[in-house]
Design a protein around this motif. Structure first.
Motif, PDB file in Angstrom:
ATOM      1  N   GLU A  36       4.839  -5.891  13.136  1.00 46.32           N
ATOM      2  CA  GLU A  36       4.228  -4.934  12.206  1.00 46.32           C
ATOM      3  C   GLU A  36       2.712  -4.946  12.391  1.00 46.32           C
ATOM      4  O   GLU A  36       2.145  -5.999  12.647  1.00 46.32           O
ATOM      5  N   VAL A  37       2.122  -3.770  12.239  1.00 45.30           N
ATOM      6  CA  VAL A  37       0.656  -3.703  12.244  1.00 45.30           C
ATOM      7  C   VAL A  37       0.220  -3.198  10.880  1.00 45.30           C
ATOM      8  O   VAL A  37       0.761  -2.203  10.388  1.00 45.30           O
ATOM      9  N   ARG A  38      -0.730  -3.885  10.284  1.00 45.97           N
ATOM     10  CA  ARG A  38      -1.272  -3.442   8.990  1.00 45.97           C
ATOM     11  C   ARG A  38      -2.753  -3.182   9.162  1.00 45.97           C
ATOM     12  O   ARG A  38      -3.491  -4.069   9.605  1.00 45.97           O
ATOM     13  N   SER A  39      -3.169  -1.960   8.839  1.00 44.34           N
ATOM     14  CA  SER A  39      -4.593  -1.617   8.908  1.00 44.34           C
ATOM     15  C   SER A  39      -5.141  -1.570   7.493  1.00 44.34           C
ATOM     16  O   SER A  39      -4.559  -0.904   6.636  1.00 44.34           O
ATOM     17  N   PHE A  40      -6.218  -2.257   7.270  1.00 41.66           N
ATOM     18  CA  PHE A  40      -6.805  -2.282   5.933  1.00 41.66           C
ATOM     19  C   PHE A  40      -8.076  -1.455   5.882  1.00 41.66           C
ATOM     20  O   PHE A  40      -9.040  -1.734   6.580  1.00 41.66           O
ATOM     21  N   LYS A  41      -8.017  -0.414   5.051  1.00 43.42           N
ATOM     22  CA  LYS A  41      -9.161   0.477   4.841  1.00 43.42           C
ATOM     23  C   LYS A  41      -9.765   0.127   3.484  1.00 43.42           C
ATOM     24  O   LYS A  41      -9.301  -0.791   2.808  1.00 43.42           O
ATOM     25  N   ALA A  42     -10.748   0.923   3.050  1.00 41.66           N
ATOM     26  CA  ALA A  42     -11.305   0.709   1.711  1.00 41.66           C
ATOM     27  C   ALA A  42     -10.159   0.754   0.702  1.00 41.66           C
ATOM     28  O   ALA A  42      -9.275   1.605   0.809  1.00 41.66           O
ATOM     29  N   PRO A  43     -10.123  -0.158  -0.265  1.00 44.59           N
ATOM     30  CA  PRO A  43      -8.978  -0.230  -1.179  1.00 44.59           C
ATOM     31  C   PRO A  43      -8.819   1.026  -2.041  1.00 44.59           C
ATOM     32  O   PRO A  43      -9.805   1.653  -2.421  1.00 44.59           O
ATOM     33  N   THR A  44      -7.571   1.381  -2.308  1.00 47.05           N
ATOM     34  CA  THR A  44      -7.271   2.510  -3.201  1.00 47.05           C
ATOM     35  C   THR A  44      -7.532   2.075  -4.649  1.00 47.05           C
ATOM     36  O   THR A  44      -7.724   0.890  -4.927  1.00 47.05           O
ATOM     37  N   ASN A  45      -7.467   3.029  -5.564  1.00 53.31           N
ATOM     38  CA  ASN A  45      -7.656   2.697  -6.987  1.00 53.31           C
ATOM     39  C   ASN A  45      -6.639   1.664  -7.435  1.00 53.31           C
ATOM     40  O   ASN A  45      -6.945   0.740  -8.165  1.00 53.31           O
ATOM     41  N   ARG A  46      -5.417   1.850  -6.975  1.00 52.74           N
ATOM     42  CA  ARG A  46      -4.351   0.938  -7.389  1.00 52.74           C
ATOM     43  C   ARG A  46      -4.635  -0.472  -6.863  1.00 52.74           C
ATOM     44  O   ARG A  46      -4.488  -1.456  -7.585  1.00 52.74           O
ATOM     45  N   GLU A  47      -5.045  -0.538  -5.597  1.00 53.04           N
ATOM     46  CA  GLU A  47      -5.349  -1.848  -5.006  1.00 53.04           C
ATOM     47  C   GLU A  47      -6.539  -2.496  -5.707  1.00 53.04           C
ATOM     48  O   GLU A  47      -6.573  -3.704  -5.924  1.00 53.04           O
ATOM     49  N   GLN A  48      -7.480  -1.663  -6.068  1.00 48.83           N
ATOM     50  CA  GLN A  48      -8.688  -2.180  -6.699  1.00 48.83           C
ATOM     51  C   GLN A  48      -8.434  -2.743  -8.099  1.00 48.83           C
ATOM     52  O   GLN A  48      -9.228  -3.523  -8.614  1.00 48.83           O
ATOM     53  N   ARG A  93       9.602 -14.620   7.657  1.00 44.25           N
ATOM     54  CA  ARG A  93      10.061 -15.476   8.760  1.00 44.25           C
ATOM     55  C   ARG A  93      10.601 -14.636   9.920  1.00 44.25           C
ATOM     56  O   ARG A  93      11.333 -13.675   9.702  1.00 44.25           O
ATOM     57  N   GLY A  94      10.209 -14.997  11.116  1.00 42.46           N
ATOM     58  CA  GLY A  94      10.702 -14.314  12.306  1.00 42.46           C
ATOM     59  C   GLY A  94       9.875 -13.101  12.730  1.00 42.46           C
ATOM     60  O   GLY A  94      10.119 -12.514  13.772  1.00 42.46           O
ATOM     61  N   ILE A  95       8.903 -12.741  11.920  1.00 43.26           N
ATOM     62  CA  ILE A  95       8.148 -11.502  12.175  1.00 43.26           C
ATOM     63  C   ILE A  95       6.718 -11.811  12.655  1.00 43.26           C
ATOM     64  O   ILE A  95       6.119 -12.798  12.246  1.00 43.26           O
ATOM     65  N   ILE A  96       6.213 -10.938  13.518  1.00 48.43           N
ATOM     66  CA  ILE A  96       4.792 -10.976  13.898  1.00 48.43           C
ATOM     67  C   ILE A  96       4.080  -9.845  13.158  1.00 48.43           C
ATOM     68  O   ILE A  96       4.516  -8.690  13.221  1.00 48.43           O
ATOM     69  N   THR A  97       3.015 -10.169  12.450  1.00 46.78           N
ATOM     70  CA  THR A  97       2.198  -9.121  11.839  1.00 46.78           C
ATOM     71  C   THR A  97       0.776  -9.214  12.373  1.00 46.78           C
ATOM     72  O   THR A  97       0.208 -10.304  12.475  1.00 46.78           O
ATOM     73  N   ILE A  98       0.250  -8.040  12.722  1.00 50.63           N
ATOM     74  CA  ILE A  98      -1.131  -7.957  13.184  1.00 50.63           C
ATOM     75  C   ILE A  98      -1.947  -7.277  12.094  1.00 50.63           C
ATOM     76  O   ILE A  98      -1.585  -6.174  11.659  1.00 50.63           O
ATOM     77  N   PHE A  99      -2.993  -7.905  11.663  1.00 46.95           N
ATOM     78  CA  PHE A  99      -3.917  -7.288  10.701  1.00 46.95           C
ATOM     79  C   PHE A  99      -5.073  -6.649  11.467  1.00 46.95           C
ATOM     80  O   PHE A  99      -5.846  -7.342  12.131  1.00 46.95           O
ATOM     81  N   ASN A 100      -5.176  -5.321  11.359  1.00 48.00           N
ATOM     82  CA  ASN A 100      -6.318  -4.595  11.900  1.00 48.00           C
ATOM     83  C   ASN A 100      -7.316  -4.475  10.738  1.00 48.00           C
ATOM     84  O   ASN A 100      -7.158  -3.621   9.887  1.00 48.00           O
ATOM     85  N   ARG A 101      -8.294  -5.353  10.693  1.00 53.08           N
ATOM     86  CA  ARG A 101      -9.114  -5.661   9.520  1.00 53.08           C
ATOM     87  C   ARG A 101      -8.223  -6.383   8.515  1.00 53.08           C
ATOM     88  O   ARG A 101      -6.999  -6.375   8.658  1.00 53.08           O
ATOM     89  N   SER A 102      -8.856  -6.956   7.488  1.00 58.81           N
ATOM     90  CA  SER A 102      -8.095  -7.906   6.680  1.00 58.81           C
ATOM     91  C   SER A 102      -8.828  -8.209   5.376  1.00 58.81           C
ATOM     92  O   SER A 102      -9.797  -7.525   5.029  1.00 58.81           O
ATOM     93  N   HIS A 103      -8.383  -9.288   4.728  1.00 60.59           N
ATOM     94  CA  HIS A 103      -9.080  -9.788   3.534  1.00 60.59           C
ATOM     95  C   HIS A 103     -10.521 -10.203   3.845  1.00 60.59           C
ATOM     96  O   HIS A 103     -11.315 -10.355   2.924  1.00 60.59           O
TER      97      HIS A 103
END
Ligand code: AMP
Ligand code: MG
Length: 277
Positions: free
Chosen positions: A87-99, A114-124
């Motif tokens: 999985e790839v997760r890209s993190f942009k400016a947070p939405t209202n809900r995230e904020q 477990r068993g999964i590879i995740t790539i963070f494109n930007r992150s915490h």
């Protein structure tokens, strides 16, 4: 095999000590491409093992200034990984809900099972980078986050997550070159945003924020690696080598888990096949 530069836990990073133009002198673009192909295939095999063992997960965090090559790295290094286990997760400016939540809420939900590879494109880490550079929250708030991040990553690691964090290190001149090249290429201009040029004014502040994040949040369970990234072919190779080298160290453990899973399943089958009475 030369790897990306590991930031030892507790060390103090000064980015000017790291040359973004550096390349392993035993490589050139042609040999690097050939080696990358072999490493990509091995990464694919290791992922299959990870998926079958159902014990560990892998989190790859990619950070770097605009145009540093986060997207290119994902495309080239993970080319042979089965999309079903990645999985790839890209993190942009947070939405209202995230904020409305703490800064790690959206991140935690994106971590691999477990068993999964995740790539963070930007992150915490954006929450101690762009947020710090632009004073999006008071210093009192962002300065507490380094400890929160270390605690969070320790929790993940204790749950079987292998964590690798890569900072793609480009120079200010290289960024300018890449922005100008995108501007000239009709098929690449969509990647640009006016903000990219505006952000260049804050280069120094970003480098300082990166130095703090790299220094304060490189731990044994979730190390930071600095990747000299002015040369794209060398960047890809160093990331691939570092990933494969790390996963190889888990190979025996993964094989043990996989065999155990098989044995448990065979025992169940035996139960079912046992003649009644
Ligand atoms: P891009 O990677 O070009 O798609 O841009 C994503 C943008 O989202 C970048 O400008 C980041 O700085 C921004 N971003 C990501 N995370 C955060 C955050 N937590 N707070 C504010 N901006 C963020
Ligand atoms: Mg951008």
């Amino acid at each position: 095999m030369e790897l990306a530069w590991k930031v030892e836990a507790g060390s103090k990073v000064k980015l000017r000590d790291y040359d973004p133009n550096y390349v392993d002198k035993h490589t050139d673009p042609t040999s690097a491409r050939a080696e990358l192909e072999v490493l990509c295939a091995e990464l694919g095999e290791l992922q299959e093992l990870l998926a079958a063992a159902q014990y560990h997960s892998l989190l790859v965090v990619l950070q770097g200034m605009d145009t540093s090559g986060k997207d290119g790295t994902i495309r080239h290094v993970f080319a042979q990984v089965n999309p079903q286990g990645c999985e790839v997760r890209s993190f942009k400016a947070p939405t209202n809900r995230e904020q409305a939540h703490d800064f790690l809420w959206r991140i935690h939900r994106g971590t691999p099972g477990r068993g999964i590879i995740t790539i963070f494109n930007r992150s915490h880490y954006e929450d101690v980078l762009v947020v710090r550079v632009h004073n999006l929250v008071p210093e009192k708030v962002w300065s507490r986050r380094y400890v929160a991040i270390n605690n969070f990553e320790r929790l993940l690691a204790q749950n079987g997550m292998i964590i690798l964090k890569f900072y793609l290190h480009i120079s200010n001149e290289e960024q300018e070159k890449r922005l100008l090249a995108r501007q000239k290429d009709k098929t690449k201009a969509w990647k640009l945003s006016a903000a990219d040029w505006a952000e260049r004014k804050y280069w120094g502040a970003y480098q300082e924020a990166y130095e703090d994040a790299l220094s304060r949040c490189s731990t044994d369970e979730a190390p930071w690696y600095i990747v000299p990234a002015n040369k794209k072919w060398s960047r890809d190779l160093l990331v691939a080598r570092t990933l494969v080298d790390t996963l190889r160290q888990y190979k025996d453990q993964l094989l043990d888990k996989l065999v155990l899973r098989g044995e448990q399943e065979l025992a169940r089958i035996e139960q079912i096949q046992k003649p009644a009475g």
